[in-house]
Motif scaffolding. Sequence first.
Motif, PDB file in Angstrom:
ATOM      1  N   GLN A 159      -8.125   2.270  -9.200  1.00 16.68           N
ATOM      2  CA  GLN A 159      -8.988   2.001  -8.103  1.00 16.68           C
ATOM      3  C   GLN A 159     -10.166   3.011  -8.252  1.00 16.68           C
ATOM      4  N   ASP A 160     -10.273   3.861  -8.965  1.00 20.07           N
ATOM      5  CA  ASP A 160     -11.490   4.709  -9.150  1.00 20.07           C
ATOM      6  C   ASP A 160     -11.912   4.601 -10.794  1.00 20.07           C
ATOM      7  N   GLU A 211      -8.921   1.862   1.221  1.00 20.24           N
ATOM      8  CA  GLU A 211      -7.738   2.510   0.451  1.00 20.24           C
ATOM      9  C   GLU A 211      -6.881   1.456  -0.410  1.00 20.24           C
ATOM     10  N   PHE A 212      -6.124   2.178  -1.036  1.00 18.97           N
ATOM     11  CA  PHE A 212      -5.295   1.556  -2.116  1.00 18.97           C
ATOM     12  C   PHE A 212      -4.256   0.278  -1.108  1.00 18.97           C
ATOM     13  N   GLU A 222       0.820  -1.232   0.039  1.00 23.03           N
ATOM     14  CA  GLU A 222      -0.048   0.061   0.037  1.00 23.03           C
ATOM     15  C   GLU A 222       0.848   1.416   0.061  1.00 23.03           C
ATOM     16  N   ASN A 223       2.115   1.141   0.387  1.00 22.03           N
ATOM     17  CA  ASN A 223       3.083   2.256   0.466  1.00 22.03           C
ATOM     18  C   ASN A 223       3.914   2.405  -0.890  1.00 22.03           C
ATOM     19  N   ASP A 225      -9.967  -0.156   5.002  1.00 23.88           N
ATOM     20  CA  ASP A 225     -10.787   1.245   5.288  1.00 23.88           C
ATOM     21  C   ASP A 225     -11.017   1.364   3.833  1.00 23.88           C
ATOM     22  N   HIS A 281      -2.825   3.814  -9.426  1.00 23.01           N
ATOM     23  CA  HIS A 281      -3.445   4.159  -8.247  1.00 23.01           C
ATOM     24  C   HIS A 281      -4.739   4.524  -8.886  1.00 23.01           C
ATOM     25  N   PRO A 299      -8.097  -3.947  -1.760  1.00 27.35           N
ATOM     26  CA  PRO A 299      -7.854  -2.734  -0.795  1.00 27.35           C
ATOM     27  C   PRO A 299      -7.648  -3.105   0.686  1.00 27.35           C
ATOM     28  N   THR A 300      -7.339  -1.913   1.347  1.00 28.82           N
ATOM     29  CA  THR A 300      -7.211  -2.113   2.695  1.00 28.82           C
ATOM     30  C   THR A 300      -8.779  -2.175   3.437  1.00 28.82           C
TER      31      THR A 300
END
Length: 459
Positions: free
Chosen positions: A200-201, A237-238, A152-153, A235, A197, A232-233
């Motif tokens: 994701q959207d 997120e990526f 994720e980082n 929450d 990234h 995804p995580t």
Amino acid sequence: MREFAASDSGKTLLQILENVNDVITVRDAETGETLAVSGAVEEMYGYTAAEFRDLSIEAYSAGPPEYTQERALELVDEARMNGETSFEWKAKRADGSEFWTEINISRTELEGQSVLVSVVRDVTERKEYELELERYERLVSLISDPVFTFDENDRIDYVNEATLALTGHSREELVGAHPRKLSVDQAQTREHLEAIHELQDGEDDSVRLEGTITRDDGTERTIESNMALLPPTDDGEFGGAVGVSRDITRRKRREEKLERFASVLSHDLRNPLNAAMAQLTLLREVEGCDSEYVDTLEELTDRMAEIIDDVLTLAREGQYVTDPEAFSLPEVVGEAWNTAGTPEATLVVDDELGVVEGDRPRVGRLLENLFNNAIRHAGDDVVVEVRRLPDGFAVCDDGPGIPPDERDDVFDYGYSTNTDGTGFGLNIVAEIADAHNWDVVVGESDAGGACFEITGLSE
């Protein structure tokens, strides 16, 4: 309170075992006698506590080759000698079904008696996940193409052996590193990460990226990577990405050479040829020179122009297809036939041709060349059939066919049995197929004519 079973000498242990979800057994450290068993054993193993207490370890173990009574006693002895031990054990329920447990055994003193306390936990779900992960890692490690993942980082957190071979770096050097460690162009690296990234959207499931990396020895390689998102995580997120790469350095160099070659054809050869053709026109129309020599020169210059056009097409059509699109194959067949077919010829099209992925204009050119080849060798009244294959399609005719000993040569540069041809038509077919990573072979049709099979198409 659950039911517990204990020997008369172990009844004082019942208080320890109350309301425990894991299975706990207490055995005499010296004799191995079972002193107490928690009631959770019935839910886990399918035996009552009283039944379980009288069973041998072998009765509730999965069995050979690893999970035997002998091996269990060795582990118990290890706890007896060292004071504690932990291990995973494949167990067996009363109904014969198998499951995974994690067992912790420790030696302690209770009321002056040396005992071994075993805590048994059902870890089947975790173990199955680990085994599945191991299978996937093993599978990925055997893939010949480089496979890697980002966390994720945007840090590299997995690489297979093929990735190590491509980059020349060790696993320790790559895992935890940022992709810019390998990239030649840092700005391009940022653009690539942004593109990943954005998946994701967006509506796309993957993105194809092309860039240049620096190997450990300082050499550079051009790679093409197809990237897709990992889950995804928690929450939303990526959560990272997975990529499959391919070294396309040789392909890029070949394309650059083809571009230079095409440039030479377009300018250095075509320009003087056009000038010569203009001079011939002036010679005929202005000077009034009308002879067989001028006719011959005109035929020769026309043929040279045709050859240049075919070679130029060959140079361009052989470039790798990087952005394939889905299209209706019957539609392209019809368009190609309208261009290449004759009024006397007959086209038979399979109803099941369906949709294929590729470069539509180039596939059209491939079909045109095959149709032209059939008409040139079988005549204007040829019957051509286009039919579906399990992983491709075939173009067959009812002409004279191609002798078996010549079928391997028909795709060679300049090969032709017709004096009117340039010998590049079928070579262009082969180059277009190769640019799509397709295979093309020639055989015999049901009517005894030629049959070109194009296979390797993705479903």
